[in-house]
Write a protein that holds these residues in place. Sequence first.
Motif, short mmCIF file in Angstrom:
data_model
loop_
_atom_site.label_atom_id
_atom_site.label_comp_id
_atom_site.label_asym_id
_atom_site.label_seq_id
_atom_site.Cartn_x
_atom_site.Cartn_y
_atom_site.Cartn_z
N LEU A 1 0.83 -1.20 0.00
CA LEU A 1 0.00 0.00 0.00
C LEU A 1 0.87 1.25 0.00
O LEU A 1 0.62 2.20 -0.76
CB LEU A 1 -0.92 0.00 1.22
CG LEU A 1 -1.75 1.27 1.46
CD1 LEU A 1 -2.72 1.50 0.31
CD2 LEU A 1 -2.50 1.17 2.79
N LEU A 2 1.89 1.27 0.86
CA LEU A 2 2.77 2.42 0.94
C LEU A 2 3.45 2.70 -0.39
O LEU A 2 3.51 3.84 -0.85
CB LEU A 2 3.82 2.17 2.03
CG LEU A 2 4.75 3.34 2.39
CD1 LEU A 2 3.98 4.41 3.17
CD2 LEU A 2 5.94 2.85 3.20
N ARG A 3 3.96 1.66 -1.04
CA ARG A 3 4.64 1.85 -2.32
C ARG A 3 3.65 2.21 -3.42
O ARG A 3 3.97 2.96 -4.35
CB ARG A 3 5.42 0.58 -2.70
CG ARG A 3 6.54 0.25 -1.72
CD ARG A 3 7.57 1.36 -1.64
NE ARG A 3 8.39 1.42 -2.83
CZ ARG A 3 8.97 2.52 -3.29
NH1 ARG A 3 8.75 3.68 -2.67
NH2 ARG A 3 9.73 2.51 -4.36
N GLY A 4 2.43 1.69 -3.33
CA GLY A 4 1.42 2.05 -4.32
C GLY A 4 1.04 3.52 -4.22
O GLY A 4 0.84 4.19 -5.24
N ILE A 5 0.97 4.04 -3.00
CA ILE A 5 0.65 5.46 -2.81
C ILE A 5 1.74 6.34 -3.42
O ILE A 5 1.46 7.44 -3.92
CB ILE A 5 0.47 5.76 -1.31
CG1 ILE A 5 -0.79 5.06 -0.78
CG2 ILE A 5 0.36 7.26 -1.06
CD1 ILE A 5 -0.94 5.12 0.72
N ALA A 6 2.98 5.87 -3.41
CA ALA A 6 4.08 6.65 -3.98
C ALA A 6 3.85 6.94 -5.46
O ALA A 6 4.28 7.98 -5.98
CB ALA A 6 5.41 5.91 -3.79
N ARG A 7 3.18 6.03 -6.14
CA ARG A 7 2.94 6.20 -7.58
C ARG A 7 1.81 7.19 -7.88
O ARG A 7 1.60 7.55 -9.03
CB ARG A 7 2.63 4.85 -8.22
CG ARG A 7 3.82 3.89 -8.20
CD ARG A 7 3.56 2.67 -9.05
NE ARG A 7 2.59 1.77 -8.44
CZ ARG A 7 2.91 0.78 -7.60
NH1 ARG A 7 4.17 0.58 -7.26
NH2 ARG A 7 1.97 0.00 -7.10
N ARG A 8 1.11 7.65 -6.84
CA ARG A 8 -0.02 8.56 -7.06
C ARG A 8 0.36 10.03 -6.97
O ARG A 8 -0.47 10.90 -7.19
CB ARG A 8 -1.12 8.24 -6.04
CG ARG A 8 -1.74 6.85 -6.23
CD ARG A 8 -2.85 6.61 -5.25
NE ARG A 8 -3.89 7.64 -5.32
CZ ARG A 8 -4.88 7.77 -4.45
NH1 ARG A 8 -4.94 6.93 -3.41
NH2 ARG A 8 -5.78 8.72 -4.57
N GLY A 9 1.62 10.31 -6.62
CA GLY A 9 2.04 11.70 -6.61
C GLY A 9 2.87 12.07 -5.40
O GLY A 9 3.06 11.27 -4.48
N ALA A 10 3.34 13.32 -5.40
CA ALA A 10 4.21 13.81 -4.32
C ALA A 10 3.48 13.93 -2.99
O ALA A 10 4.07 13.75 -1.93
CB ALA A 10 4.82 15.15 -4.71
#
Length: 388
Positions: free
Chosen positions: A18-27
């Motif tokens: 989840l944490l790494r997936g959120i990284a792909r959604r923006g700064a």
Amino acid sequence: MNWERRLYLTAHPFAYPLLRGIARRGAIVRVPGLGVVVNDAALARDVLMDGETFRKDGPGSPGDLWTPVLGPSVLLNMEGEAHRRLRRRLTDLFVPSYTEELCDRVLAEPLERLGGRLRRGEAVDLVDAARVMAAAVISEVIGLDLRTEAAHRDLFEQGERVVSMVSLRTRRLSPAQVRRAREVLDPLGDAAEKAYLGDESTVMGRMRALGLSRDEARGAAGAFFLTGTETVATFIPRLVALLHDHGRLGQAAADPALLDRAIEEAMRVTTPTPVMLRSVHRPVAVGGVAVRPGDRVLIATHNCCRALGPFDPGRPHPPELRRLWFGAGPHFCIGYPLAMAQIRRVARAVLGAAPLVITRRAAARGVLIPTYRHLAVRSESAPAGEAA
């Protein structure tokens, strides 16, 4: 095989993806149920530097987590003038000259034993060795009179039981968890208070000389115990593994300057503080996202740090990333000099037996900071001995 990724997935099989997936959604991303997640190093540093807007003593902040356990007057849960006063008094505790002397004195015998085992060709579990030495240093800081490796192992395991109650999603401890944590920490606080009243050459005695109250000294001892052992003990095996897996062990053993760069780079990759929490106290915009009083800000330190790329000791860190894993601004880790003094000594002792080979390793489950359950190394320049 990417062992660092395996360590994170084993420790946090659901939260890490989840944490790494959120990284792909923006700064910066507002995530229902989590809060406002910051994935960019420059934005993270801006948040950490602004202690008036983004605080550690509001809803959803570290204060919610640790105040019931450590009390109201520790750096982990304070802000404003009270925090500045306490931090000023604690700043001189861990000056490099004192931490160097403390580590030289406490680690001399354990490091000699470690080096001797490696020179004899034994396979040494660096996880166990790092835990014993980290506990030895923190027991000296607190004022515990522990004489054996078994006692140091027990001390580390007590702290691990407390820290393992926390996950990447934990907002506060339950009453039962608070009771269990206090059962561990109260006896340590008693020992710290006894040392506080004694010799001013000790860390706790120096706290009294610096004007800290008994309660402040007890709280500081608990905070040092919870934050100081896990960081060092989990990092040392991961540092050696990264150097081994990237073919840099021999270079780091021969070049002290490269070893220092490798330690900083391994800190970036392993990110000993994967997330940091703050509570918003006044409305402001961060990276174009409006945050409001009461919002919870989750700084995804791991995402910020890993954005630079894979492990590479030859690559400089940009200014916004510099030691971000230890925080920034008013809450930059006060124990940083002590942690680095320990890490450098143990790393040099291990690499002094290079070339090394990893003989076995496994990832740990049920831990907050990802780590190895065991990581055994053996010197290839020594005769083969018995496994640890």
